[in-house]
Design a protein around this motif. Structure first.
Motif, PDB file in Angstrom:
ATOM      1  N   VAL A   1       0.865  -1.137   0.080  1.00 16.48           N
ATOM      2  CA  VAL A   1      -0.101   0.115   0.002  1.00 16.48           C
ATOM      3  C   VAL A   1       0.751   1.328  -0.041  1.00 16.48           C
ATOM      4  O   VAL A   1       0.380   2.164  -0.689  1.00 16.48           O
ATOM      5  CB  VAL A   1      -0.849   0.101   1.300  1.00 16.48           C
ATOM      6  CG1 VAL A   1      -1.792   1.350   1.378  1.00 16.48           C
ATOM      7  CG2 VAL A   1      -2.014  -1.055   1.115  1.00 16.48           C
ATOM      8  N   GLU A   2       1.708   1.255   0.850  1.00 13.91           N
ATOM      9  CA  GLU A   2       2.914   2.339   0.921  1.00 13.91           C
ATOM     10  C   GLU A   2       3.304   2.919  -0.626  1.00 13.91           C
ATOM     11  O   GLU A   2       3.382   3.952  -0.846  1.00 13.91           O
ATOM     12  CB  GLU A   2       4.007   2.199   1.878  1.00 13.91           C
ATOM     13  CG  GLU A   2       4.832   3.211   1.975  1.00 13.91           C
ATOM     14  CD  GLU A   2       5.957   3.187   2.905  1.00 13.91           C
ATOM     15  OE1 GLU A   2       7.130   3.279   2.847  1.00 13.91           O
ATOM     16  OE2 GLU A   2       5.588   2.889   4.182  1.00 13.91           O
ATOM     17  N   THR A   3       4.027   1.730  -1.243  1.00 20.54           N
ATOM     18  CA  THR A   3       4.519   2.010  -2.740  1.00 20.54           C
ATOM     19  C   THR A   3       3.492   2.622  -3.811  1.00 20.54           C
ATOM     20  O   THR A   3       3.608   3.398  -4.544  1.00 20.54           O
ATOM     21  CB  THR A   3       4.974   0.904  -3.159  1.00 20.54           C
ATOM     22  OG1 THR A   3       6.127   0.318  -2.383  1.00 20.54           O
ATOM     23  CG2 THR A   3       5.775   1.168  -4.412  1.00 20.54           C
ATOM     24  N   VAL A   4       2.023   2.018  -3.371  1.00 23.23           N
ATOM     25  CA  VAL A   4       0.869   2.465  -4.305  1.00 23.23           C
ATOM     26  C   VAL A   4       0.770   3.988  -4.197  1.00 23.23           C
ATOM     27  O   VAL A   4       0.576   4.829  -4.898  1.00 23.23           O
ATOM     28  CB  VAL A   4      -0.231   1.637  -4.027  1.00 23.23           C
ATOM     29  CG1 VAL A   4      -1.478   2.246  -4.964  1.00 23.23           C
ATOM     30  CG2 VAL A   4       0.160   0.355  -4.499  1.00 23.23           C
ATOM     31  N   ASP A   5       0.663   4.318  -2.705  1.00 21.97           N
ATOM     32  CA  ASP A   5       0.206   5.693  -2.344  1.00 21.97           C
ATOM     33  C   ASP A   5       1.481   6.729  -2.861  1.00 21.97           C
ATOM     34  O   ASP A   5       1.266   7.666  -3.159  1.00 21.97           O
ATOM     35  CB  ASP A   5       0.169   5.717  -0.812  1.00 21.97           C
ATOM     36  CG  ASP A   5      -1.066   5.312  -0.549  1.00 21.97           C
ATOM     37  OD1 ASP A   5      -1.925   4.955  -0.989  1.00 21.97           O
ATOM     38  OD2 ASP A   5      -1.191   4.947   0.929  1.00 21.97           O
ATOM     39  N   LEU A   6       2.698   6.058  -2.748  1.00 24.94           N
ATOM     40  CA  LEU A   6       3.791   7.189  -3.252  1.00 24.94           C
ATOM     41  C   LEU A   6       3.773   7.256  -4.824  1.00 24.94           C
ATOM     42  O   LEU A   6       4.211   8.537  -5.367  1.00 24.94           O
ATOM     43  CB  LEU A   6       5.352   6.117  -3.093  1.00 24.94           C
ATOM     44  CG  LEU A   6       5.841   6.448  -1.488  1.00 24.94           C
ATOM     45  CD1 LEU A   6       6.895   5.315  -1.509  1.00 24.94           C
ATOM     46  CD2 LEU A   6       6.107   7.577  -1.116  1.00 24.94           C
ATOM     47  N   LEU A   7       3.027   6.221  -5.450  1.00 23.86           N
ATOM     48  CA  LEU A   7       2.940   6.618  -6.935  1.00 23.86           C
ATOM     49  C   LEU A   7       1.615   7.368  -7.227  1.00 23.86           C
ATOM     50  O   LEU A   7       1.714   8.101  -7.993  1.00 23.86           O
ATOM     51  CB  LEU A   7       2.698   5.181  -7.511  1.00 23.86           C
ATOM     52  CG  LEU A   7       2.266   5.122  -8.901  1.00 23.86           C
ATOM     53  CD1 LEU A   7       3.397   5.725  -9.932  1.00 23.86           C
ATOM     54  CD2 LEU A   7       1.827   3.765  -9.407  1.00 23.86           C
ATOM     55  N   LEU A   8       0.617   7.187  -6.252  1.00 23.31           N
ATOM     56  CA  LEU A   8      -0.394   8.000  -6.488  1.00 23.31           C
ATOM     57  C   LEU A   8      -0.589   9.555  -6.108  1.00 23.31           C
ATOM     58  O   LEU A   8      -1.341  10.322  -6.627  1.00 23.31           O
ATOM     59  CB  LEU A   8      -1.760   7.191  -6.250  1.00 23.31           C
ATOM     60  CG  LEU A   8      -1.765   5.955  -7.062  1.00 23.31           C
ATOM     61  CD1 LEU A   8      -3.112   5.223  -6.188  1.00 23.31           C
ATOM     62  CD2 LEU A   8      -2.181   6.085  -8.335  1.00 23.31           C
ATOM     63  N   PHE A   9       0.129   9.577  -4.984  1.00 19.75           N
ATOM     64  CA  PHE A   9      -0.055  10.927  -4.211  1.00 19.75           C
ATOM     65  C   PHE A   9       1.384  11.608  -4.065  1.00 19.75           C
ATOM     66  O   PHE A   9       2.031  11.072  -3.242  1.00 19.75           O
ATOM     67  CB  PHE A   9      -0.694  10.705  -2.730  1.00 19.75           C
ATOM     68  CG  PHE A   9      -2.052  10.126  -3.002  1.00 19.75           C
ATOM     69  CD1 PHE A   9      -3.054  11.071  -3.076  1.00 19.75           C
ATOM     70  CD2 PHE A   9      -2.248   8.702  -2.584  1.00 19.75           C
ATOM     71  CE1 PHE A   9      -4.443  10.326  -3.242  1.00 19.75           C
ATOM     72  CE2 PHE A   9      -3.492   8.063  -2.670  1.00 19.75           C
ATOM     73  CZ  PHE A   9      -4.658   8.882  -2.798  1.00 19.75           C
ATOM     74  N   GLU A  10       1.310  13.019  -4.671  1.00 17.29           N
ATOM     75  CA  GLU A  10       2.492  13.722  -4.437  1.00 17.29           C
ATOM     76  C   GLU A  10       2.553  14.118  -2.990  1.00 17.29           C
ATOM     77  O   GLU A  10       3.603  14.000  -2.252  1.00 17.29           O
ATOM     78  CB  GLU A  10       2.402  14.974  -5.274  1.00 17.29           C
ATOM     79  CG  GLU A  10       3.657  15.842  -5.261  1.00 17.29           C
ATOM     80  CD  GLU A  10       3.601  16.977  -6.203  1.00 17.29           C
ATOM     81  OE1 GLU A  10       4.176  18.158  -5.960  1.00 17.29           O
ATOM     82  OE2 GLU A  10       2.807  16.858  -7.045  1.00 17.29           O
ATOM     83  N   ASN A  11       1.445  14.682  -2.101  1.00 18.64           N
ATOM     84  CA  ASN A  11       1.603  14.860  -0.715  1.00 18.64           C
ATOM     85  C   ASN A  11       1.030  13.481  -0.221  1.00 18.64           C
ATOM     86  O   ASN A  11      -0.107  13.217  -0.201  1.00 18.64           O
ATOM     87  CB  ASN A  11       0.326  16.006  -0.754  1.00 18.64           C
ATOM     88  CG  ASN A  11       0.291  16.286   0.687  1.00 18.64           C
ATOM     89  OD1 ASN A  11       0.471  15.723   1.842  1.00 18.64           O
ATOM     90  ND2 ASN A  11      -0.064  17.632   0.681  1.00 18.64           N
ATOM     91  N   GLN A  12       1.898  12.993   0.504  1.00 19.06           N
ATOM     92  CA  GLN A  12       1.736  11.709   1.481  1.00 19.06           C
ATOM     93  C   GLN A  12       0.568  12.023   2.564  1.00 19.06           C
ATOM     94  O   GLN A  12      -0.165  11.200   2.986  1.00 19.06           O
ATOM     95  CB  GLN A  12       2.902  11.012   2.026  1.00 19.06           C
ATOM     96  CG  GLN A  12       3.985  10.671   0.539  1.00 19.06           C
ATOM     97  CD  GLN A  12       3.183   9.534  -0.117  1.00 19.06           C
ATOM     98  OE1 GLN A  12       2.639   8.529   0.449  1.00 19.06           O
ATOM     99  NE2 GLN A  12       2.767   9.821  -1.285  1.00 19.06           N
ATOM    100  N   GLU A  13       0.492  13.021   3.027  1.00 20.78           N
ATOM    101  CA  GLU A  13      -0.466  13.353   3.938  1.00 20.78           C
ATOM    102  C   GLU A  13      -1.808  13.138   3.469  1.00 20.78           C
ATOM    103  O   GLU A  13      -2.698  12.625   4.137  1.00 20.78           O
ATOM    104  CB  GLU A  13      -0.467  14.900   4.537  1.00 20.78           C
ATOM    105  CG  GLU A  13       0.942  15.183   5.319  1.00 20.78           C
ATOM    106  CD  GLU A  13       1.135  14.282   6.480  1.00 20.78           C
ATOM    107  OE1 GLU A  13       0.113  14.157   7.341  1.00 20.78           O
ATOM    108  OE2 GLU A  13       2.125  13.531   6.651  1.00 20.78           O
ATOM    109  N   ILE A  14      -1.987  13.545   2.107  1.00 19.41           N
ATOM    110  CA  ILE A  14      -3.407  13.235   1.529  1.00 19.41           C
ATOM    111  C   ILE A  14      -3.684  11.692   1.417  1.00 19.41           C
ATOM    112  O   ILE A  14      -4.641  11.143   1.701  1.00 19.41           O
ATOM    113  CB  ILE A  14      -3.436  13.953   0.259  1.00 19.41           C
ATOM    114  CG1 ILE A  14      -3.359  15.535   0.362  1.00 19.41           C
ATOM    115  CG2 ILE A  14      -4.769  13.331  -0.495  1.00 19.41           C
ATOM    116  CD1 ILE A  14      -3.271  16.002  -1.138  1.00 19.41           C
ATOM    117  N   ALA A  15      -2.709  10.702   1.401  1.00 23.34           N
ATOM    118  CA  ALA A  15      -2.727   9.452   1.278  1.00 23.34           C
ATOM    119  C   ALA A  15      -3.192   8.810   2.474  1.00 23.34           C
ATOM    120  O   ALA A  15      -3.960   7.827   2.402  1.00 23.34           O
ATOM    121  CB  ALA A  15      -1.153   8.766   0.759  1.00 23.34           C
ATOM    122  N   LYS A  16      -2.964   9.504   3.513  1.00 29.37           N
ATOM    123  CA  LYS A  16      -3.261   8.851   5.132  1.00 29.37           C
ATOM    124  C   LYS A  16      -4.396   9.440   5.219  1.00 29.37           C
ATOM    125  O   LYS A  16      -5.550   8.981   5.808  1.00 29.37           O
ATOM    126  CB  LYS A  16      -2.168   9.268   6.170  1.00 29.37           C
ATOM    127  CG  LYS A  16      -0.994   8.673   5.506  1.00 29.37           C
ATOM    128  CD  LYS A  16       0.314   9.037   6.579  1.00 29.37           C
ATOM    129  CE  LYS A  16       1.494   8.650   6.174  1.00 29.37           C
ATOM    130  NZ  LYS A  16       2.840   9.123   6.674  1.00 29.37           N
TER     131      LYS A  16
END
Length: 50
Positions: free
Chosen positions: A35-50
């Motif tokens: 999941v972390e890798t997918v979030d890194l791919l999809l979201f420039e701002n990691q705070e939004i991913a969480k």
């Protein structure tokens, strides 16, 4: 530039060499990548991913 470590990358390369169909590779990629890798791919701002 990469967002993933080498282990998932190497596993995906192996899937391609194993002669699987594109659908089989697709399904297995989602089993390999966390999941972390997918979030890194999809979201420039990691705070939004969480």
């Amino acid at each position: 530039m990469t967002i993933a470590n080498r282990d998932p990358f190497n596993k995906i390369l192996k899937l391609q060499k194993d002669g699987l169909s594109i659908g089989e590779v697709y399904d297995k990629v989602w089993e390999i990548v966390d999941v972390e890798t997918v979030d890194l791919l999809l979201f420039e701002n990691q705070e939004i991913a969480k």
